[in-house]
Write a protein that holds these residues in place. Structure first.
Motif, PDB file in Angstrom:
ATOM      1  N   ASP A   1      -0.728  -5.384   0.712  1.00 22.02           N
ATOM      2  CA  ASP A   1      -2.157  -5.407   0.371  1.00 22.02           C
ATOM      3  C   ASP A   1      -2.415  -6.235  -0.901  1.00 22.02           C
ATOM      4  O   ASP A   1      -3.341  -5.960  -1.651  1.00 22.02           O
ATOM      5  CB  ASP A   1      -2.708  -3.992   0.210  1.00 22.02           C
ATOM      6  CG  ASP A   1      -2.136  -3.271  -1.003  1.00 22.02           C
ATOM      7  OD1 ASP A   1      -1.157  -3.777  -1.590  1.00 22.02           O
ATOM      8  OD2 ASP A   1      -2.672  -2.218  -1.393  1.00 22.02           O
TER       9      ASP A   1
ATOM     10  N   GLY B   1       2.469   1.708   4.919  1.00 21.47           N
ATOM     11  CA  GLY B   1       1.298   1.165   4.221  1.00 21.47           C
ATOM     12  C   GLY B   1       1.084  -0.316   4.494  1.00 21.47           C
ATOM     13  O   GLY B   1      -0.006  -0.751   4.817  1.00 21.47           O
TER      14      GLY B   1
ATOM     15  N   ILE C   1       0.398   8.287   4.404  1.00 22.58           N
ATOM     16  CA  ILE C   1       0.396   7.022   5.149  1.00 22.58           C
ATOM     17  C   ILE C   1       1.818   6.497   5.109  1.00 22.58           C
ATOM     18  O   ILE C   1       2.291   6.001   4.077  1.00 22.58           O
ATOM     19  CB  ILE C   1      -0.595   6.008   4.547  1.00 22.58           C
ATOM     20  CG1 ILE C   1      -2.021   6.565   4.615  1.00 22.58           C
ATOM     21  CG2 ILE C   1      -0.528   4.663   5.284  1.00 22.58           C
ATOM     22  CD1 ILE C   1      -3.077   5.675   4.028  1.00 22.58           C
TER      23      ILE C   1
ATOM     24  N   ARG D   1       0.843  -1.194   0.000  1.00 21.23           N
ATOM     25  CA  ARG D   1       0.000   0.000   0.000  1.00 21.23           C
ATOM     26  C   ARG D   1       0.881   1.248   0.000  1.00 21.23           C
ATOM     27  O   ARG D   1       1.717   1.433   0.885  1.00 21.23           O
ATOM     28  CB  ARG D   1      -0.892  -0.023   1.230  1.00 21.23           C
ATOM     29  CG  ARG D   1      -1.900   1.111   1.287  1.00 21.23           C
ATOM     30  CD  ARG D   1      -2.741   1.016   2.548  1.00 21.23           C
ATOM     31  NE  ARG D   1      -3.727   2.064   2.641  1.00 21.23           N
ATOM     32  CZ  ARG D   1      -4.492   2.287   3.697  1.00 21.23           C
ATOM     33  NH1 ARG D   1      -4.359   1.487   4.768  1.00 21.23           N
ATOM     34  NH2 ARG D   1      -5.378   3.264   3.708  1.00 21.23           N
ATOM     35  N   ARG D   2       0.686   2.070  -0.998  1.00 26.53           N
ATOM     36  CA  ARG D   2       1.458   3.310  -1.101  1.00 26.53           C
ATOM     37  C   ARG D   2       0.479   4.465  -1.300  1.00 26.53           C
ATOM     38  O   ARG D   2      -0.083   4.630  -2.382  1.00 26.53           O
ATOM     39  CB  ARG D   2       2.435   3.253  -2.275  1.00 26.53           C
ATOM     40  CG  ARG D   2       3.553   2.238  -2.067  1.00 26.53           C
ATOM     41  CD  ARG D   2       4.496   2.229  -3.266  1.00 26.53           C
ATOM     42  NE  ARG D   2       5.625   1.344  -3.050  1.00 26.53           N
ATOM     43  CZ  ARG D   2       5.642   0.046  -3.317  1.00 26.53           C
ATOM     44  NH1 ARG D   2       4.546  -0.507  -3.817  1.00 26.53           N
ATOM     45  NH2 ARG D   2       6.706  -0.693  -3.104  1.00 26.53           N
ATOM     46  N   GLU D   3       0.260   5.232  -0.249  1.00 23.79           N
ATOM     47  CA  GLU D   3      -0.643   6.376  -0.323  1.00 23.79           C
ATOM     48  C   GLU D   3      -0.018   7.564   0.398  1.00 23.79           C
ATOM     49  O   GLU D   3       0.732   7.408   1.374  1.00 23.79           O
ATOM     50  CB  GLU D   3      -1.988   6.040   0.326  1.00 23.79           C
ATOM     51  CG  GLU D   3      -2.752   4.932  -0.381  1.00 23.79           C
ATOM     52  CD  GLU D   3      -4.091   4.668   0.275  1.00 23.79           C
ATOM     53  OE1 GLU D   3      -4.713   5.635   0.742  1.00 23.79           O
ATOM     54  OE2 GLU D   3      -4.498   3.489   0.331  1.00 23.79           O
TER      55      GLU D   3
END
Length: 341
Positions: A35, A32, A29, A24-26
């Motif tokens: 996912d 992450g 955040i 997860r790369r946001e």
């Protein structure tokens, strides 16, 4: 439509999709984490008995049936799409046999019956499944399981309440045409009937299905003539109508020939209830009919009916006798099994 009652089919279920390795790369955040989603399951191969078919001719032009593979997993915990199943639609009365041609996998005798022939492979786990307190960023995923590949045989046994047996030119097709709306080929030479025929017969306001198969000859169990390849279509019948040609010079020998071939094919078929009828009696005088009936009754150990399919003489008596045997068989099938502790 060409009649086909035996065919070889190659099937393969779909493999499962591979799991996904994703993180997860946001924005905003910082941690992450994994996912990766799971792969989709592969499609399965089913067989289903459907109404409206009476031959396996469709499988002559397509013998390979491969289900779809499941979709791979994706990021954001997205699971892959499951592969589409494949359904082999077969006539009622179809037996599904393993590649060894002996092991029966399923026997579909009712409309709507289904059987799983090859299960699709499971999809692989994505890296989200491997996250733990000691492994916060797993970089592994499972591949999907492979599908199942196998070769099967489809063998059709027609569903009929009564079956017609006898030597070639005993008058079986003429009898079927006289008592039903079926229109089998009728001619004055042997082996006019080359494929089984079905007819719906009515008597006293009731109906049943009768099957006419090609004639048997001496040595049919050893492959002579058309052999016994079509006897499977009368295995499911409740009763057999054995027609003997009254104009033959060897009436008793003709009767014994058919009985011998039935018993050589299968014990269950040899023991099946039979009604013996002396056919073509319209071409004989009363004295000759009486003599032939007495000879046949001595050989069969039971009553013999004198009939004529062309003149429809004694036909209703035969049909009523057939219905009596059919009703008796249905009562036996409907009786519940005895209870045991």
């Amino acid at each position: 439509m060409k009649f086909l009652d035996l065919c070889k089919v190659y099937i393969r279920s779909g493999g499962g999709g591979a799991g996904c390795v994703s993180f997860r790369r946001e924005k905003f955040i910082e941690f992450g984490g994994p996912d990766g989603g799971d792969g989709g399951n592969g499609g399965s191969v089913w067989a289903e008995a459907v109404d409206g078919l009476n031959t396996l001719i469709d499988f002559r032009y397509q013998q390979h049936f491969f289900a779809k593979t499941g979709q791979q997993g994706m990021g954001s915990q997205c699971t892959g799409k499951t592969g589409d199943d494949i359904v082999l639609r077969v006539p009622v009365g179809t037996e599904i046999i393993d590649e060894d041609e002996e092991t029966v996998i399923a026997d579909l005798t009712k409309v709507g019956e289904r059987v799983l022939l090859a299960k699709g492979g499971n999809g692989g786990w994505g890296n989200l499944h491997f996250k733990s307190s000691t492994n916060r960023a797993p970089a592994r995923a499972n591949p999907g399981l492979e599908g199942v590949e196998r070769t099967i045989w489809l063998r059709l046994k027609l569903i009929a309440d009564a079956g017609l047996v006898g030597l070639p030119n005993a008058g079986k097709s003429t009898f079927l045409a006289a008592v039903s709306n079926a229109r089998p080929k009728i001619a004055d030479y042997p082996f006019t009937t080359l494929v089984p025929n079905l007819g719906v017969v009515g008597v006293d306001g009731r109906e049943f299905v009768m099957a006419d198969i090609p004639g048997l000859i001496e040595g049919a169990s050893e492959g002579r003539g058309l052999g016994t390849q079509f006897l499977a279509h009368v295995e499911r019948c409740s009763v057999l109508l054995h027609l003997v040609d009254g104009t033959s010079d060897t009436v008793v020998e003709d009767y014994n020939t058919i009985v011998t071939e039935l018993e050589a094919y299968a014990e269950t078929l040899g023991n099946k209830p039979r009604i013996v009828a002396l056919n073509k009696c319209d071409a004989l005088d009363d004295e000759t009919v009486a003599e032939l009936k007495a000879s046949l009754e001595a050989a069969s150990g039971g009553p013999v009916l004198a009939i004529s399919g062309v003149a429809k003489m004694g036909v209703n008596d035969v049909l009523r006798g057939i219905f009596t045997e059919i009703d008796a068989a249905r009562v036996v099938e409907e009786e519940p099994a005895p209870w045991h502790p």
